[in-house]
Structures are given as structure tokens and as C-alpha cells.
Write a protein that holds these residues in place. Structure first.
Motif, PDB file in Angstrom:
ATOM      1  N   ASP A 131       0.817  -1.220   0.000  1.00  0.00           N
ATOM      2  CA  ASP A 131       0.000   0.000   0.000  1.00  0.00           C
ATOM      3  C   ASP A 131       0.848   1.266   0.000  1.00  0.00           C
ATOM      4  N   GLU A 132       1.909   1.277   0.796  1.00  0.00           N
ATOM      5  CA  GLU A 132       2.725   2.485   0.889  1.00  0.00           C
ATOM      6  C   GLU A 132       3.450   2.762  -0.422  1.00  0.00           C
ATOM      7  N   ALA A 133       4.017   1.700  -1.026  1.00  0.00           N
ATOM      8  CA  ALA A 133       4.708   1.878  -2.299  1.00  0.00           C
ATOM      9  C   ALA A 133       3.743   2.340  -3.379  1.00  0.00           C
ATOM     10  N   ARG A 134       2.550   1.754  -3.389  1.00  0.00           N
ATOM     11  CA  ARG A 134       1.553   2.147  -4.394  1.00  0.00           C
ATOM     12  C   ARG A 134       1.149   3.614  -4.218  1.00  0.00           C
ATOM     13  N   ALA A 135       0.966   4.053  -2.966  1.00  0.00           N
ATOM     14  CA  ALA A 135       0.568   5.443  -2.713  1.00  0.00           C
ATOM     15  C   ALA A 135       1.659   6.414  -3.159  1.00  0.00           C
ATOM     16  N   LEU A 136       2.908   6.115  -2.841  1.00  0.00           N
ATOM     17  CA  LEU A 136       4.012   6.998  -3.253  1.00  0.00           C
ATOM     18  C   LEU A 136       4.108   7.061  -4.776  1.00  0.00           C
ATOM     19  N   ASN A 137       3.947   5.917  -5.418  1.00  0.00           N
ATOM     20  CA  ASN A 137       4.029   5.881  -6.873  1.00  0.00           C
ATOM     21  C   ASN A 137       2.894   6.689  -7.507  1.00  0.00           C
ATOM     22  N   GLU A 138       1.686   6.580  -6.944  1.00  0.00           N
ATOM     23  CA  GLU A 138       0.562   7.337  -7.483  1.00  0.00           C
ATOM     24  C   GLU A 138       0.746   8.835  -7.307  1.00  0.00           C
ATOM     25  N   ARG A 139       1.342   9.248  -6.198  1.00  0.00           N
ATOM     26  CA  ARG A 139       1.624  10.676  -6.004  1.00  0.00           C
ATOM     27  C   ARG A 139       2.585  11.187  -7.071  1.00  0.00           C
ATOM     28  N   MET A 140       3.626  10.385  -7.373  1.00  0.00           N
ATOM     29  CA  MET A 140       4.583  10.808  -8.402  1.00  0.00           C
ATOM     30  C   MET A 140       3.905  10.876  -9.768  1.00  0.00           C
ATOM     31  N   ARG A 141       3.087   9.886 -10.075  1.00  0.00           N
ATOM     32  CA  ARG A 141       2.437   9.857 -11.382  1.00  0.00           C
ATOM     33  C   ARG A 141       1.410  10.981 -11.542  1.00  0.00           C
ATOM     34  N   SER A 142       0.858  11.457 -10.429  1.00  0.00           N
ATOM     35  CA  SER A 142      -0.121  12.536 -10.499  1.00  0.00           C
ATOM     36  C   SER A 142       0.522  13.916 -10.604  1.00  0.00           C
ATOM     37  N   GLY A 143       1.873  13.981 -10.536  1.00  0.00           N
ATOM     38  CA  GLY A 143       2.563  15.246 -10.711  1.00  0.00           C
ATOM     39  C   GLY A 143       3.084  15.875  -9.440  1.00  0.00           C
ATOM     40  N   ASP A 144       2.988  15.179  -8.316  1.00  0.00           N
ATOM     41  CA  ASP A 144       3.520  15.711  -7.053  1.00  0.00           C
ATOM     42  C   ASP A 144       5.020  15.941  -7.213  1.00  0.00           C
ATOM     43  N   SER A 152      12.196   8.350  -1.279  1.00  0.00           N
ATOM     44  CA  SER A 152      11.394   7.532  -0.365  1.00  0.00           C
ATOM     45  C   SER A 152      10.906   6.271  -1.058  1.00  0.00           C
ATOM     46  N   LEU A 153      10.416   6.428  -2.300  1.00  0.00           N
ATOM     47  CA  LEU A 153       9.930   5.257  -3.030  1.00  0.00           C
ATOM     48  C   LEU A 153      11.064   4.291  -3.335  1.00  0.00           C
ATOM     49  N   GLY A 154      12.216   4.824  -3.738  1.00  0.00           N
ATOM     50  CA  GLY A 154      13.362   3.973  -4.036  1.00  0.00           C
ATOM     51  C   GLY A 154      13.817   3.183  -2.829  1.00  0.00           C
ATOM     52  N   GLU A 155      13.872   3.828  -1.654  1.00  0.00           N
ATOM     53  CA  GLU A 155      14.303   3.139  -0.435  1.00  0.00           C
ATOM     54  C   GLU A 155      13.293   2.067  -0.034  1.00  0.00           C
ATOM     55  N   LEU A 156      12.006   2.389  -0.180  1.00  0.00           N
ATOM     56  CA  LEU A 156      10.977   1.418   0.170  1.00  0.00           C
ATOM     57  C   LEU A 156      11.038   0.201  -0.741  1.00  0.00           C
ATOM     58  N   ILE A 157      11.196   0.426  -2.027  1.00  0.00           N
ATOM     59  CA  ILE A 157      11.276  -0.692  -2.967  1.00  0.00           C
ATOM     60  C   ILE A 157      12.507  -1.548  -2.686  1.00  0.00           C
ATOM     61  N   ALA A 158      13.648  -0.911  -2.381  1.00  0.00           N
ATOM     62  CA  ALA A 158      14.862  -1.663  -2.082  1.00  0.00           C
ATOM     63  C   ALA A 158      14.662  -2.557  -0.865  1.00  0.00           C
TER      64      ALA A 158
END
Length: 238
Positions: A131-144, A152-158
Motif C-alpha cells: 500500500d505504501e509503495a503504491r501510494a508513493l508511486n501514485e503521487r509521483m504519477r499525479s505530478g507531485d 522515499s519510493l526507491g528506499e521502500l522498494i529496495a
């Protein structure tokens, strides 16, 4: 003349070395050097032996041929001795240890297992399941434009990659170890997340291969499972 040493066997090993020639640009016959209850399998060499494809192949072929006749202690590629006397001295000095190793490894072969995972498949799994990775990714895709988002997303995925691959490696090891007399786990190098060897007795070989084949089919999308063997038991010579 120097000797290239392939393996150590018991003196009652059938050997059957007729027609076998060894490493080097001028291959000499493969022959035994016997000392008490032990035998070293050697060939004469007059040059420094380097890891060329032909010589690596011959080294492996001699050891595999010996394995078909009984227990062997395989030496790593490139081991040489200055003369027969040196070989005999080594056999005499360490006779007890060599004999114990031969008894322990008798009726077994080594199998080497590696596994790797497709990065794109794993990334999609993480983004769909966490859920957390999906939320961060959606924020980036929406233009945040928060500059901390990619980090943050890179560290979480790692972290997720490490956790998931550690769990998968542990499960694979747990599934296969019951078929082995001994096993050893090595540090895996990219792209692999698993690198381990098993000492499998001959009477468990078919069951082991069946279990490995089932795992390879059931392991899931994006995972490559690689098995190499039967091999001389390099990893288990003490």
C-alpha cells in the motif's frame, strides 16, 4: 617433471584411466600415484597451466570419470606438485583426514542451485501489493513535485526487494535441504538472490530432482531457477 593433480581417491578405486590424457599443450597420460591406502590421480606437465577452456574441460572430465567409479576428493583447477615424492608426502601426512573425507562423501554428488528474479516483474508485484509503495508511486504519477518522493519510493522498494528475496531464498533452501546430507549457502552476486550447494546421496537423487523440478514450475512468475549437477563435491571437501 611437475605433476598436475586432479583428485585423491582410495587405493582400491577402480580408476580405469586407460586412454585418458591430461591438461597442457602436450597432454600426458593420466596416471595414479599410490601411497598407502590413498591414490592421487595426476598427469605430467612441463608448463604453467592456465584456465583455458580446453584445460578446464579436461580437468572436469577426469574428475567426472573418477566419480563414476567411487568417492573422490576433487582438487580445484590448477593444483600442481613438483614431483611424485611431494605428492606421496602429502598423502602420508594427511592420510587420516583424506580417508575420513572419502568415507563422508561416498555415494554422494554435489548439486549447485542458483536463482534470480526479473526486476520488472518484482517491481510490479511490489507496487500492486504494498500500500505504501503504491501510494508513493501514485503521487509521483499525479505530478507531485515533492523532491523526497523518488528517494522515499526507491528506499521502500529496495527494502521490499530484500525482504521478499530473503524469504523466497529461505523457502527454497528449506524445501531442498531435506534431500541433502549436507549443504552450504554462499553470498549471492547480482542478479542472483540465491546461491547454494547440496551434497545429495545417490539414493535420494531422483527424489531431489523431482522436488527441484516441481519448485521450478511452481515458484512463480519472473523467477529463474538454475540447477547444475551432478558435480564433484568441491564445496564439501574439508
Amino acid at each position: 617433471m611437475a605433476l598436475y593433480v586432479y583428485a585423491i581417491t582410495a587405493d582400491d578405486h577402480p580408476l580405469d584411466l586407460d586412454g585418458l590424457t591430461g591438461v597442457g599443450s602436450e597432454p600426458a597420460p593420466v596416471r595414479p600415484v599410490v601411497s598407502g591406502p590413498l591414490c592421487a590421480v595426476v598427469s605430467d606437465v612441463s608448463e604453467t597451466i592456465r584456465p583455458k577452456r580446453r584445460d578446464l574441460s579436461i580437468h572436469n572430465e577426469v574428475q567426472e570419470h573418477l566419480m563414476s567409479g567411487g568417492p573422490v576428493l576433487p582438487l580445484q583447477f590448477g593444483y600442481t606438485a613438483p614431483d611424485e615424492s611431494t605428492v606421496e608426502q602429502v598423502l602420508q601426512k594427511d592420510a587420516e583426514g583424506f580417508r575420513a573425507n572419502l568415507e563422508r562423501l561416498g555415494g554422494c554428488a554435489e548439486y549447485h542451485v542458483r536463482a534470480s528474479q526479473d526486476e520488472e516483474v518484482l517491481l510490479r508485484q511490489i507496487l500492486s501489493e504494498d500500500d505504501e509503495a503504491r501510494a508513493l508511486n501514485e503521487r509521483m504519477r499525479s505530478g507531485d513535485i515533492d523532491p523526497q518522493l523518488p528517494l522515499s519510493l526507491g528506499e521502500l522498494i529496495a527494502r521490499q526487494v530484500q525482504v521478499r528475496q530473503d524469504a523466497l531464498a529461505s523457502g527454497l533452501i528449506e524445501a531442498l535441504v531435506p534431500f541433502a546430507r549436507e549443504h552450504t549457502v554462499r553470498r549471492a552476486s547480482e542478479p542472483d538472490f540465491l546461491n547454494f550447494s547440496l551434497l545429495v546421496p545417490d539414493d535420494r537423487r531422483e527424489a531431489f530432482l523431482t522436488a527441484e523440478g516441481n519448485l521450478a514450475r511452481e515458484i512463480g512468475d519472473g523467477v529463474e531457477f538454475r540447477l547444475n549437477g551432478p558435480l564433484p563435491p568441491y564445496s564439501f571437501v574439508e
